[in-house]
Design a protein around this motif. Structure first.
Motif, PDB file in Angstrom:
ATOM      1  N   TYR A  72       0.887  -1.311   0.040  1.00 13.60           N
ATOM      2  CA  TYR A  72       0.074  -0.016  -0.038  1.00 13.60           C
ATOM      3  C   TYR A  72       0.960   1.372   0.002  1.00 13.60           C
ATOM      4  O   TYR A  72       2.094   1.224   0.430  1.00 13.60           O
ATOM      5  CB  TYR A  72      -0.882  -0.039   1.151  1.00 13.60           C
ATOM      6  N   LEU A 121      -3.656   2.798  -1.013  1.00  9.92           N
ATOM      7  CA  LEU A 121      -4.022   2.362  -2.281  1.00  9.92           C
ATOM      8  C   LEU A 121      -2.844   1.596  -2.695  1.00  9.92           C
ATOM      9  O   LEU A 121      -1.698   1.981  -2.545  1.00  9.92           O
ATOM     10  CB  LEU A 121      -4.422   3.340  -3.167  1.00  9.92           C
ATOM     11  N   ARG A 124     -14.976   4.821   1.479  1.00 13.01           N
ATOM     12  CA  ARG A 124     -14.034   3.931   0.832  1.00 13.01           C
ATOM     13  C   ARG A 124     -14.599   3.234  -0.563  1.00 13.01           C
ATOM     14  O   ARG A 124     -14.135   2.292  -0.982  1.00 13.01           O
ATOM     15  CB  ARG A 124     -14.065   2.702   1.817  1.00 13.01           C
ATOM     16  N   TYR A 179      -8.999  -7.305  -4.919  1.00 17.87           N
ATOM     17  CA  TYR A 179     -10.325  -6.966  -4.700  1.00 17.87           C
ATOM     18  C   TYR A 179     -11.275  -7.738  -5.033  1.00 17.87           C
ATOM     19  O   TYR A 179     -11.197  -8.603  -6.110  1.00 17.87           O
ATOM     20  CB  TYR A 179     -10.779  -5.542  -5.206  1.00 17.87           C
ATOM     21  N   LEU A 216     -12.891  -0.401  -1.726  1.00 14.61           N
ATOM     22  CA  LEU A 216     -11.670  -0.519  -1.130  1.00 14.61           C
ATOM     23  C   LEU A 216     -11.780  -1.332   0.128  1.00 14.61           C
ATOM     24  O   LEU A 216     -10.770  -1.868   0.807  1.00 14.61           O
ATOM     25  CB  LEU A 216     -11.114   0.940  -0.858  1.00 14.61           C
ATOM     26  N   HIS A 252     -10.728  -5.395  -0.172  1.00 15.28           N
ATOM     27  CA  HIS A 252      -9.354  -5.958  -0.380  1.00 15.28           C
ATOM     28  C   HIS A 252      -9.107  -7.328   0.160  1.00 15.28           C
ATOM     29  O   HIS A 252      -9.542  -7.597   1.298  1.00 15.28           O
ATOM     30  CB  HIS A 252      -8.448  -4.886   0.176  1.00 15.28           C
TER      31      HIS A 252
END
Length: 345
Positions: free
Chosen positions: A208, A248, A283, A319, A341, A344
């Motif tokens: 990330y 991210l 998110r 994802y 998000l 994940h």
């Protein structure tokens, strides 16, 4: 690997044997049997024997049986039948002789006593065997899960190793074009490329990164690409983010921007443009890249270049809730990426 498995099973018996003993002691308590200290010593004496026999039976004898050694297998099974019946009785009598085992309850015949002990030993084999099977099954599932994660991580690293050189290759082509034309913008483009290289080498190794760092690199890349074009190219890049520090995966969005330049405006002769919009709220990420193209919708065949195909695969690995849609209209191409998000992997 076999030695490691043996160590794991030995650790299993370290807590399995006391559990077996406590189970029998609990049964005595629930039955209201008296002479608990003597019964505890008796059960411990019997549990030692059954634990050793079951350990050798389940860990060494049964795994080594095969049809090729049928006679040997029959002999071993008969031996364990003896050990779990008459041998168990002999062990009990040894405890009595050594004044370790205290006979309790009414006396019974030897054959009846052997029958009782045989039933107890069969129950022990069942107990140890079932627990061992469950233990192996859980370990197997964990190992399979770990292997799946390692394979996915290896594939993800491979995809990144493909994407980064592909990205740099296109950027170097741009600088080559400027150098060939002896443009005064070549030094500036090399400086921007060095910033991008520094980012790739030192900032993208982790899973990330803060979104603000990816946005800076995206700005540098856009500025680097703009050096190739005159003022006719219109670029609109805007974003609406709740938190610039949210994480991210690094360089996840850049392939769509790169695609807009390489397969869009580079082939547009009349009023080229790129519109980029990024928003992250609650998110939920929405990334829209719209660019001009050189062909009408009827003449254009959407094809998955290495950037888009790698991006799709990375999304599959990263994802569980996302969409990546591409749409071709007359002289216009739009890519829309939506990611939850929170999904994940």
């Amino acid at each position: 690997m076999k030695k490691l498995s043996g160590i794991k099973h030995f650790k299993l018996y370290v807590w399995l044997i006391p559990a077996y003993l406590l189970l029998h002691l609990l049964a005595d308590i629930l039955e209201g049997a008296g002479n608990f200290p003597e019964r505890a010593v008796n059960q411990t004496w019997l549990a030692v024997y059954l634990s050793v026999v079951n350990y050798w039976l389940l860990e060494y004898t049964l795994p080594g049986l095969s049809w090729k050694k049928l006679l040997s297998a029959i002999f071993l099974l008969l031996l364990y039948c003896f050990l779990l019946s008459i041998g168990f009785f002999i062990w009990r009598q040894l405890g009595v002789t050594l004044h370790i085992f205290t006979p309790l309850g009414k006396p019974v015949s030897i054959s009846e006593r052997i029958g009782i002990l045989t039933g107890s030993s069969i129950g022990a084999v069942f107990f140890f065997g079932v627990i061992r099977h469950v233990y192996n099954y859980v370990n197997l599932k964990q190992a399979a899960q770990q292997l799946r994660i390692e394979r996915q991580q290896a594939e993800l690293n491979y995809l990144k190793s493909q994407t980064n050189p592909h990205f740099l290759f296109n950027t170097l082509n741009n600088i080559y074009s400027l150098a060939r034309d002896k443009s005064d913008l070549a030094p500036e483009s090399i400086l921007r490329l060095s910033k991008i290289l520094r980012y790739m080498l030192y900032e993208t190794s982790g899973p990330y990164i803060a979104i603000e760092q990816d946005l800076k690199i995206m700005d540098d890349y856009i500025a680097l690409e703009k050096l190739r074009y005159d003022d006719a190219l219109r670029i609109n890049f805007n974003h609406d983010l709740e938190n610039m520090k949210q994480s991210l995966p690094p360089l996840l969005l850049i392939p769509l921007v790169e695609n807009a330049f390489k397969h869009g405006v580079s082939e547009t002769r009349d009023r080229p443009f790129i519109d980029i919009h990024l928003s992250i709220k609650n998110r939920q990420l929405v990334f829209i890249v719209k660019n001009s193209t050189g062909d009408p919708a009827g003449d254009y065949k959407t094809k998955e270049n290495i950037g888009l195909s790698n991006l799709r695969r990375q999304l599959e690995l990263l994802y569980t809730d996302y969409t990546l849609d591409v749409q071709q209209e007359d002289f216009e191409f739009t890519a829309t990426l939506k990611i939850n998000l929170e999904s994940h992997v």
